[in-house]
Design a protein around this motif. Sequence first.
Motif, PDB file in Angstrom:
ATOM      1  N   SER A 160       1.545 -12.343   3.335  1.00 40.23           N
ATOM      2  CA  SER A 160       2.900 -11.913   3.035  1.00 40.23           C
ATOM      3  C   SER A 160       3.870 -12.457   4.067  1.00 40.23           C
ATOM      4  CB  SER A 160       2.921 -10.386   3.073  1.00 40.23           C
ATOM      5  OG  SER A 160       4.229  -9.921   2.928  1.00 40.23           O
ATOM      6  N   ILE A 196      -1.814  -7.316  -5.087  1.00 38.01           N
ATOM      7  CA  ILE A 196      -2.923  -6.399  -4.768  1.00 38.01           C
ATOM      8  C   ILE A 196      -3.137  -5.422  -5.923  1.00 38.01           C
ATOM      9  CG2 ILE A 196      -3.569  -4.500  -3.201  1.00 38.01           C
ATOM     10  CD1 ILE A 196      -2.071  -6.108  -0.969  1.00 38.01           C
ATOM     11  N   TYR A 235      -5.207  -0.239  -2.914  1.00 39.56           N
ATOM     12  CA  TYR A 235      -6.540  -0.745  -3.296  1.00 39.56           C
ATOM     13  C   TYR A 235      -7.225   0.223  -4.284  1.00 39.56           C
ATOM     14  CZ  TYR A 235      -5.857  -2.994   1.325  1.00 39.56           C
ATOM     15  OH  TYR A 235      -5.348  -3.643   2.415  1.00 39.56           O
ATOM     16  N   ASP A 275      -7.021  -8.633   2.581  1.00 40.64           N
ATOM     17  CA  ASP A 275      -5.589  -8.397   2.671  1.00 40.64           C
ATOM     18  C   ASP A 275      -5.182  -8.614   4.132  1.00 40.64           C
ATOM     19  OD1 ASP A 275      -3.040  -7.565   2.119  1.00 40.64           O
ATOM     20  OD2 ASP A 275      -3.518  -5.417   2.163  1.00 40.64           O
ATOM     21  N   GLY A 282       6.045 -10.263  -3.290  1.00 37.20           N
ATOM     22  CA  GLY A 282       5.482  -9.365  -2.269  1.00 37.20           C
ATOM     23  C   GLY A 282       3.998  -9.230  -2.539  1.00 37.20           C
ATOM     24  N   SER A 283       3.198  -9.078  -1.483  1.00 39.44           N
ATOM     25  CA  SER A 283       1.746  -9.057  -1.731  1.00 39.44           C
ATOM     26  C   SER A 283       1.302  -7.787  -2.463  1.00 39.44           C
ATOM     27  CB  SER A 283       0.969  -9.241  -0.429  1.00 39.44           C
ATOM     28  OG  SER A 283       1.207  -8.179   0.457  1.00 39.44           O
ATOM     29  N   LYS A 284       2.087  -6.718  -2.363  1.00 41.48           N
ATOM     30  CA  LYS A 284       1.682  -5.452  -2.991  1.00 41.48           C
ATOM     31  C   LYS A 284       1.449  -5.612  -4.499  1.00 41.48           C
ATOM     32  CE  LYS A 284       3.222  -0.652  -3.444  1.00 41.48           C
ATOM     33  NZ  LYS A 284       4.326   0.278  -3.124  1.00 41.48           N
ATOM     34  N   TYR A 307      -5.093   1.135   2.868  1.00 39.42           N
ATOM     35  CA  TYR A 307      -3.809   0.990   2.158  1.00 39.42           C
ATOM     36  C   TYR A 307      -4.018   1.545   0.738  1.00 39.42           C
ATOM     37  CZ  TYR A 307       0.316  -1.638   0.469  1.00 39.42           C
ATOM     38  OH  TYR A 307       1.517  -2.011  -0.072  1.00 39.42           O
ATOM     39  N   ASN A 345      -4.461  -1.809   8.451  1.00 42.74           N
ATOM     40  CA  ASN A 345      -3.542  -0.697   8.270  1.00 42.74           C
ATOM     41  C   ASN A 345      -4.380   0.424   7.656  1.00 42.74           C
ATOM     42  OD1 ASN A 345      -1.456   1.057   7.705  1.00 42.74           O
ATOM     43  ND2 ASN A 345      -0.645  -0.142   6.009  1.00 42.74           N
ATOM     44  N   ARG A 351      10.901  -9.458  -0.738  1.00 41.98           N
ATOM     45  CA  ARG A 351       9.742  -9.387  -1.631  1.00 41.98           C
ATOM     46  C   ARG A 351       9.124 -10.758  -1.901  1.00 41.98           C
ATOM     47  NH1 ARG A 351       7.974  -6.458  -0.122  1.00 41.98           N
ATOM     48  NH2 ARG A 351       6.520  -5.972  -1.778  1.00 41.98           N
ATOM     49  N   ASN A 409      -9.427  -5.537   5.045  1.00 45.55           N
ATOM     50  CA  ASN A 409      -8.053  -5.679   5.536  1.00 45.55           C
ATOM     51  C   ASN A 409      -8.039  -5.646   7.069  1.00 45.55           C
ATOM     52  OD1 ASN A 409      -5.628  -3.052   5.998  1.00 45.55           O
ATOM     53  ND2 ASN A 409      -5.177  -5.222   6.026  1.00 45.55           N
ATOM     54  N   SER A 417       6.446 -10.635   4.639  1.00 48.83           N
ATOM     55  CA  SER A 417       7.123  -9.381   5.008  1.00 48.83           C
ATOM     56  C   SER A 417       7.090  -9.094   6.496  1.00 48.83           C
ATOM     57  CB  SER A 417       6.460  -8.207   4.288  1.00 48.83           C
ATOM     58  OG  SER A 417       6.797  -8.217   2.931  1.00 48.83           O
ATOM     59  N   LYS A 418       5.890  -9.105   7.052  1.00 50.95           N
ATOM     60  CA  LYS A 418       5.742  -8.660   8.447  1.00 50.95           C
ATOM     61  C   LYS A 418       5.872  -9.835   9.405  1.00 50.95           C
ATOM     62  CE  LYS A 418       4.256  -5.086   6.068  1.00 50.95           C
ATOM     63  NZ  LYS A 418       4.524  -3.673   6.011  1.00 50.95           N
ATOM     64  N   PRO A 472      -1.819  -9.192   5.779  1.00 52.88           N
ATOM     65  CA  PRO A 472      -0.395  -9.400   6.074  1.00 52.88           C
ATOM     66  C   PRO A 472      -0.032  -9.323   7.557  1.00 52.88           C
ATOM     67  CG  PRO A 472      -0.704  -7.184   5.222  1.00 52.88           C
ATOM     68  CD  PRO A 472      -2.032  -7.892   5.094  1.00 52.88           C
ATOM     69  N   TYR A 473      -0.981  -8.820   8.387  1.00 55.29           N
ATOM     70  CA  TYR A 473      -0.631  -8.619   9.811  1.00 55.29           C
ATOM     71  C   TYR A 473      -1.215  -9.682  10.728  1.00 55.29           C
ATOM     72  CZ  TYR A 473       0.842  -4.127   8.009  1.00 55.29           C
ATOM     73  OH  TYR A 473       1.469  -3.155   7.279  1.00 55.29           O
ATOM     74  N   TYR A 504       0.935  -1.053  14.112  1.00 53.59           N
ATOM     75  CA  TYR A 504       0.618   0.370  14.167  1.00 53.59           C
ATOM     76  C   TYR A 504      -0.133   0.818  15.408  1.00 53.59           C
ATOM     77  CZ  TYR A 504       1.886  -0.583   9.432  1.00 53.59           C
ATOM     78  OH  TYR A 504       2.569  -1.023   8.334  1.00 53.59           O
TER      79      TYR A 504
END
Length: 392
Positions: free
Chosen positions: A235, A105, A129, A204, A100-102, A126, A176, A246, A172, A237-238, A206-207, A323
Amino acid sequence: MRLSQRVESLPPYLFVEISRKIAEKKAKGEEVISFAIGDPDIPTPPHIIERLCQAARDPANHRYPESDSLPELRRAIAQWYQSRFGVSFDPDKEVLPLIGSKEGIAHIAFCLIDHGDFSLVPDPGYPVYSVSAMLADGRPYYLPLREETNWLPRLNAIPEHILKRAKLLWINYPNNPTAAVADLNFFNQVVKFAQQHNLVVCHDGPYTEVAFDGYQPVSFMQAEGAKEVGIEFHSLSKSYNMTGWRIGMAVGNARIINALMRLKSNMDSGIPQAIQYAAIEALTGPQGAISEHNAIYQRRRDLIIEVLNNIGLKAKPPKASLYIWAKVPEGYTSMDFTADLLDQVGVAVTPGIGYGRNGEGYVRLSVTIPDAALVKGLSRLSGWRNIRRRIV
Ligand SMILES: Cc1ncc(COP(=O)(O)O)c(C=O)c1O
């Protein structure tokens, strides 16, 4: 027992607080409709799950994975970046899969930050960071993101004495929590700024695959010279509804990628291999699910925006991300408004203040809410104004 200062000084994780409040309501038997978390409700596409199950049955995948993952996965990531963004990476030196990218990060700060160094982080942003800078014994310096500058940081406003001690710049986009997007021109400026001030840029992103109305977000790595100054986190994830599995990645500057790999090889033992095979399938298999999901999110986005504007919040339809960033009605803080919605109509949103001081005055709603709950949630939100009128 005494815990470390490092852990004692951690701020509470925003979503933990919200989840606790929601759990309290549920314990009282009240139903809460949540727009609060950006976690895709649509399942992982079936062909990816098929590959995962098949790989899980193979005993070769029951053993420790390599820290730098399967070469096939690194190649699949490089190919995906080439076909999506036209950027080439050496899969053996410039690509690192992550749990997972978290986690990447959070860990990258330990590769770049020494005692007292600044990490330049967006506010709102986010939370990982800034927390990672603190964990690595550095200091976050907050870059205000404001509506008047389209939620882009004003890099030239950073004081010289901060820049002297700054090592890392976080950006990012699609963003987000603000849902703002950035173009290549902005990313080119970031590269120049980083070169002038000897900063490492971590973008970052991911979106980048969650976008609407035909808009296609760009990658920071498309900027000229990006590979000399930084890396990008991404990622699955999204893009592929794989938050639960993950898996993410970092790509870019070989020295930074190698540093992250060296650090991580001392901390984790890689990504379960069956999940790596699922990721290869996601990146190289049919891509139709992405536009199907985006069409669903876009329809939900439009329904949510209409209701929000009707009840007195100001929100524009975002071009990308999961979002909606909405300005709360006059007279409310973001916390007051969130608490009021929860109390009056049992709807959870995320207060902007949780993402930093400049998030004050806004709330974030996610489009990852199943349709049946969305209809119920919107009907409750529509009723909020009438309840307020009766009380006032
Ligand atoms: C901006 C941003 N970066 C990174 C992540 C982490 O994503 P993951 O660890 O699932 O790859 C998230 C998750 O919500 C996010 O919003």
